[in-house]
Design a protein around this motif. Structure first.
Motif, short mmCIF file in Angstrom:
data_model
loop_
_atom_site.label_atom_id
_atom_site.label_comp_id
_atom_site.label_asym_id
_atom_site.label_seq_id
_atom_site.Cartn_x
_atom_site.Cartn_y
_atom_site.Cartn_z
N ASN A 36 84.22 -45.54 -104.26
CA ASN A 36 82.91 -44.28 -103.98
C ASN A 36 82.19 -45.32 -102.54
O ASN A 36 81.61 -46.56 -102.87
N PHE A 37 81.98 -44.63 -101.20
CA PHE A 37 81.89 -45.85 -100.21
C PHE A 37 80.40 -44.94 -99.36
O PHE A 37 81.21 -44.03 -98.90
N THR A 38 79.31 -44.88 -99.78
CA THR A 38 78.40 -44.37 -99.33
C THR A 38 77.27 -45.34 -98.26
O THR A 38 77.67 -46.21 -98.09
N GLY A 55 71.67 -38.99 -92.31
CA GLY A 55 71.00 -38.36 -93.46
C GLY A 55 71.97 -39.56 -94.59
O GLY A 55 72.62 -41.00 -94.24
N GLU A 56 72.79 -39.51 -95.21
CA GLU A 56 74.12 -39.91 -96.37
C GLU A 56 75.37 -39.22 -96.12
O GLU A 56 75.43 -37.97 -96.07
N ARG A 57 76.32 -39.82 -96.09
CA ARG A 57 77.81 -39.61 -96.46
C ARG A 57 78.34 -40.73 -97.50
O ARG A 57 78.11 -41.82 -97.58
N TYR A 60 84.73 -36.16 -99.09
CA TYR A 60 84.01 -36.27 -98.42
C TYR A 60 82.57 -35.80 -98.85
O TYR A 60 82.88 -34.43 -98.66
N SER A 61 81.64 -36.45 -98.61
CA SER A 61 80.13 -36.11 -99.80
C SER A 61 79.35 -36.64 -98.63
O SER A 61 79.55 -37.48 -97.65
N PHE A 62 78.15 -35.04 -98.05
CA PHE A 62 77.10 -35.69 -97.29
C PHE A 62 76.16 -35.31 -97.93
O PHE A 62 75.67 -34.07 -98.81
N HIS A 63 74.48 -35.37 -97.57
CA HIS A 63 73.09 -35.79 -98.51
C HIS A 63 72.35 -35.89 -96.76
O HIS A 63 72.09 -36.59 -96.23
#
Length: 835
Positions: A762-764, A770-772, A824-827
């Motif tokens: 996981n690469f944050t 925000g945050e990806r 791919y996730s985003f917050h």
């Protein structure tokens, strides 16, 4: 009955004694413990007084009540992963408080071990909570984060078949798990035939598994309770989370409707497999049929979770939560012959749809009656349905020039179970040494074991229009319970309770008392011994033809001919905290007996006929025995966290008319089971995770011998895993051939051992908006060809002649190669202006 009354009398005496003998004036501190940022209530948080060393744990809604002597107190509120809150003051009256804890953002700050609820302090045994954030780090099939797959990695829990979401806990079947979503039972928790579960991790706040020592407030199943809670919605900020993956995407939004008063959460997930399968299947079918026919195939699933949380007053809160989810599998087939408008032209169309899924809703009202009495009233609704629709149409041009003749028809199938119920639960805290819970519930079940509908017409004439169904069953299930989690001195604690359950279906009544007790004795400050004994009853059965949890499985009630399932389970164990709270270790041994089990009779299936009832198709009154040892070692803190679990277990079944009445191993009798989970923070924003599993192969029924029917000459197989016959001459193997096979006992063959390694990164990274997070990994890294099933094939045997054949055992593997995944996730979040 005598020992049940003894439990009840002891319960009352201890409660009365626990409330007397105190001359000093006391006051009660009560309130909630919650996340400071989101307002989410923290379940099982610890609230204690350093001065008196008295403490309590928050309930399922974050509420606590602590009664202490008048004077100076130092109250600490603590929860794993959060900074503890300390408040010193003079206690001289009842006080209402709300503790807001800050979540740790970095690993540099260590949690004070003494401020946490350590494993050896807990009265409960066979209970494990898994943080949702830890579940999200684990590598998963096709990158689909899955709660059930994480639970399968725990000792005492088996997955069933390769890659599926089945749960087999301490020798039980998939129907023996009480799976609750916001206190509402779910009957079918799988998508895609079992490869994914219905739980969207973005919508969840808490996951707890109970394998034994069940508190009296839980009932209706024999093997486990999986208690899952949805997020309540952020009271202070608007928060958006989303993920784009290989097979599905999801989006979650939460935030305040009225700041600090009303919040919402809604989360949706949908797969887009149908966007690829439909056009691809059409292209392939047209190319292979020379334009005379076409096939369109599509499949998708979706989940929709939602919740509204409203604070009516300081003493009242209202929650409404719901879940909707479906799988949709569809076929469109078209065939043509001849030319349109020409004689003898023929065209047929078939449209088939298979759909299954759940609907669920809960309306809950929390009320604080006094600082020591908390209640929760819940109205529930749940509906599982399985639907098959087949629509066909046939058109033919008659060669003598008559008009086009058209015939069409419908064939539908329905099955499912629907519940409507209500429950009332109370939490009473007379003093820090007693936490008393009591309540009642009532559920109305409606069972549809199978409904067929037919409609066939030719031209303007209806040939057949009817509906056929086995008996529709309705049942009432109820329960009353009381339990007392008590402390007797500084070293001994226990949870003693009893549950009374009753059931009525088709004028048949059942009623049972279920004693429950769990105890803990502190050998030292870091080591405890634990034990438990429970009795459980289950008034539902699952008729299943496979272990994969397919939607064709039928839920049916206990009746006058098929008794309820019953069990008792005893367990002993030890638990310890090591290394300043960084490590936890537990070992448990258990023994369980089950009765009232059912199986399909040989040669029957879920398509029930209308000349008999489903009871005619099952073997009833089966018994089961399961026992084993479970070991769990966890690392809770630091850059590297995770756990390693090992299970040594035995699991047997016995039916009067199966296997000649002899005991045989259950399909999922797995002698050895290992699960290892590791998550390592490589550096800021980079996490490596991995899981490795190993399990003894499942048991199957396979031929162990055969004979040539012409010579009646019995021949034997070579030892298993070789599976080649001795010389059969010119005998033909297979159905209708000269070789006849026989079996020596049910589940007499072991599949090859199962093992698999998965890894993920996981690469944050923080962005302006925000945050990806990029998640990449591989499922089945070293390409283990784990068996899904076996079959006997017939292959030439030149050594014994040109026309000789021999059987050969072949293995089918679902995932015989590494399967990469990427998502791919985003917050991002937005704070309200007034905050």
């Amino acid at each position: 009955m005598k020992y049940v009354l003894s439990y009840a009398i002891s319960f009352l005496l201890v409660t009365i004694i626990g409330q007397t003998g105190y001359s000093q004036q006391k006051f009660t501190i009560s309130g909630y413990v919650q996340d400071a940022e989101t307002g989410e209530k923290l379940i099982n948080a610890k609230v204690f007084d350093k001065t008196t060393a008295q403490g309590v744990i928050t309930n399922s809604y974050g509420f606590f009540s602590l009664t202490l002597p008048e004077g100076q107190v130092s109250i600490v509120a603590a929860y794993a992963g959060y900074q503890s809150f300390v408040l010193d003051f003079e206690l001289n009256q009842d006080s209402e408080m709300q503790f807001e804890l800050e979540y740790y953002k970095t690993e540099e700050v260590e949690i004070v071990a003494e401020e946490q609820v350590r494993i050896e302090e807990q009265t409960e045994m066979s209970t494990i909570s898994i943080p949702v954030e830890q579940i999200k780090l684990l590598p998963a099939l096709l990158g689909e984060v899955d709660v059930i797959k994480a639970v399968q990695l725990l000792p005492g829990v088996q997955s069933g078949s390769e890659g599926t979401t089945g749960l087999y806990v301490r020798g039980g079947g998939p129907d023996q798990n009480l799976i609750l979503l916001d206190d509402v039972p779910l009957y079918y928790v799988s998508h895609l035939g079992g490869f994914f579960s219905v739980f969207n991790a973005d919508a969840l706040s808490n996951v707890k598994l109970i394998k034994g020592g069940f508190p009296s407030r839980y009932g209706g199943r024999l093997s486990s309770v999986l208690d899952i809670r949805m997020k309540e919605g952020n009271m202070n900020k608007f928060v958006v989370d989303g993920t784009i993956g290989l097979v599905s995407s999801k989006l979650s939004v939460q935030g305040p409707i009225i700041p600090n008063k009303t919040s919402f959460m809604i989360s949706a997930r949908r797969t887009y497999l149908d966007l690829f399968t439909r056009p691809l299947s059409q292209i392939i079918s047209r190319a292979s049929s020379d334009g005379e026919g076409s096939l369109s195939f599509g499949y998708y699933f979706y989940d929709l979770n939602g919740k509204i949380n409203h604070i009516i007053s300081a003493k009242d809160r209202l929650f409404f939560s719901f879940y909707l989810g479906d799988d949709d599998l569809g076929f469109n087939i078209k065939n043509q012959s001849g030319l349109v408008g020409e004689p003898d032209f023929f065209e047929s169309k078939i449209k088939s749809s298979v759909r299954w899924g759940n609907r669920l809703a809960a309306l809950r009202w929390n009320h604080i009656w006094t600082p020591k009495l908390f209640s929760n009233l819940t109205a529930t609704f749940t509906d599982y349905r399985f639907r098959v629709n087949n629509d066909f149409q046939e058109a033919r041009a008659i060669s003598n020039g008559e008009d086009l003749a058209i015939s069409q028809g419908l064939l539908n199938y329905r099955s499912g179970i629907q519940d409507a119920g209500a429950k009332l639960d109370f939490d009473f805290y007379p003093n820090p040494n007693h936490d008393i819970k009591f309540g009642a519930l009532l559920t109305h079940h409606t069972f549809t074991p199978g409904l067929f509908g037919f409609n066939i017409s030719a031209g303007d004439s209806t040939i057949l229009d009817t509906a056929l169904s086995p008996d529709l069953s309705r049942g009432i299930e109820g329960g009353l319970y009381i339990e007392n989690r008590m402390k007797l001195g500084s070293r001994f604690s226990a949870n003693v309770g009893v549950r009374g359950s009753f059931y009525r279906v088709n004028d048949v009544n059942y009623a049972f008392l279920e004693p429950r007790i769990s105890s803990r004795f502190l050998v030292s400050d870091r080591l405890s011994l634990k034990s438990s004994f429970v009795q459980m009853n289950q008034y539902l059965h699952l008729l299943t033809t496979s272990g994969s949890g397919l939607p064709i499985d039928l839920w049916v009630p206990a009746t006058d001919r098929v008794a309820p399932q019953r069990s008792w389970q005893a367990a002993i164990g030890a638990a310890a905290t090591l290394g300043d709270g960084k490590y936890e270790f537990s070992v448990e041994g258990y023994y369980k007996q089950m009765s009232g089990l059912i199986e399909y009779k040989e040669g029957t299936n879920f398509f029930l006929s209308f000349e008999d009832r489903w009871e005619d198709r099952v073997e009833a009154n089966g018994t089961g025995e399961a026992y084993g040892v479970e070991v769990l070692f966890q690392k809770k803190k630091g850059k590297t966290t995770g756990w390693a679990g090992y299970t040594l277990a035995w699991n047997n079944r016995q039916f009067a008319n199966i296997n000649q009445g002899n005991v045989y191993p259950y399909k999922y009798d797995r002698r050895h089971d290992i699960g290892i989970v590791v998550a390592h923070r490589v550096k800021e924003g980079v996490t490596l995770s991995g899981t490795w599993v190993f399990g003894t192969g499942n048991a199957l029924t396979m031929p162990t011998g055969g004979y040539a029917s012409l010579q009646q000459d019995v021949q034997r197989f070579l030892p298993q895993f070789d599976w080649t016959f001795y010389n059969y001459g010119n005998g033909q193997f297979g159905s209708g051939g000269g070789i006849q096979l026989y079996e020596e006992g049910r589940n007499n063959f072991r599949m090859a051992a199962y093992h698999r390694l998965d890894i993920g990164f996981n690469f944050t990274k923080q962005k302006k908006w925000g945050e990806r997070t990029w998640s990449v990994g591989v499922y089945n890294l070293y390409a283990r060809q784990n068996p899904y099933t076996y079959f006997l094939d017939s292959v030439p045997d030149p050594a014994n002649g040109a026309n000789s054949f021999k059987p050969e055992l072949r293995r089918i593997s679902l995932f015989p190669f590494p399967i990469p995944f990427i998502s791919y996730s985003f917050h991002f979040e937005k704070t309200l202006p007034n905050r």
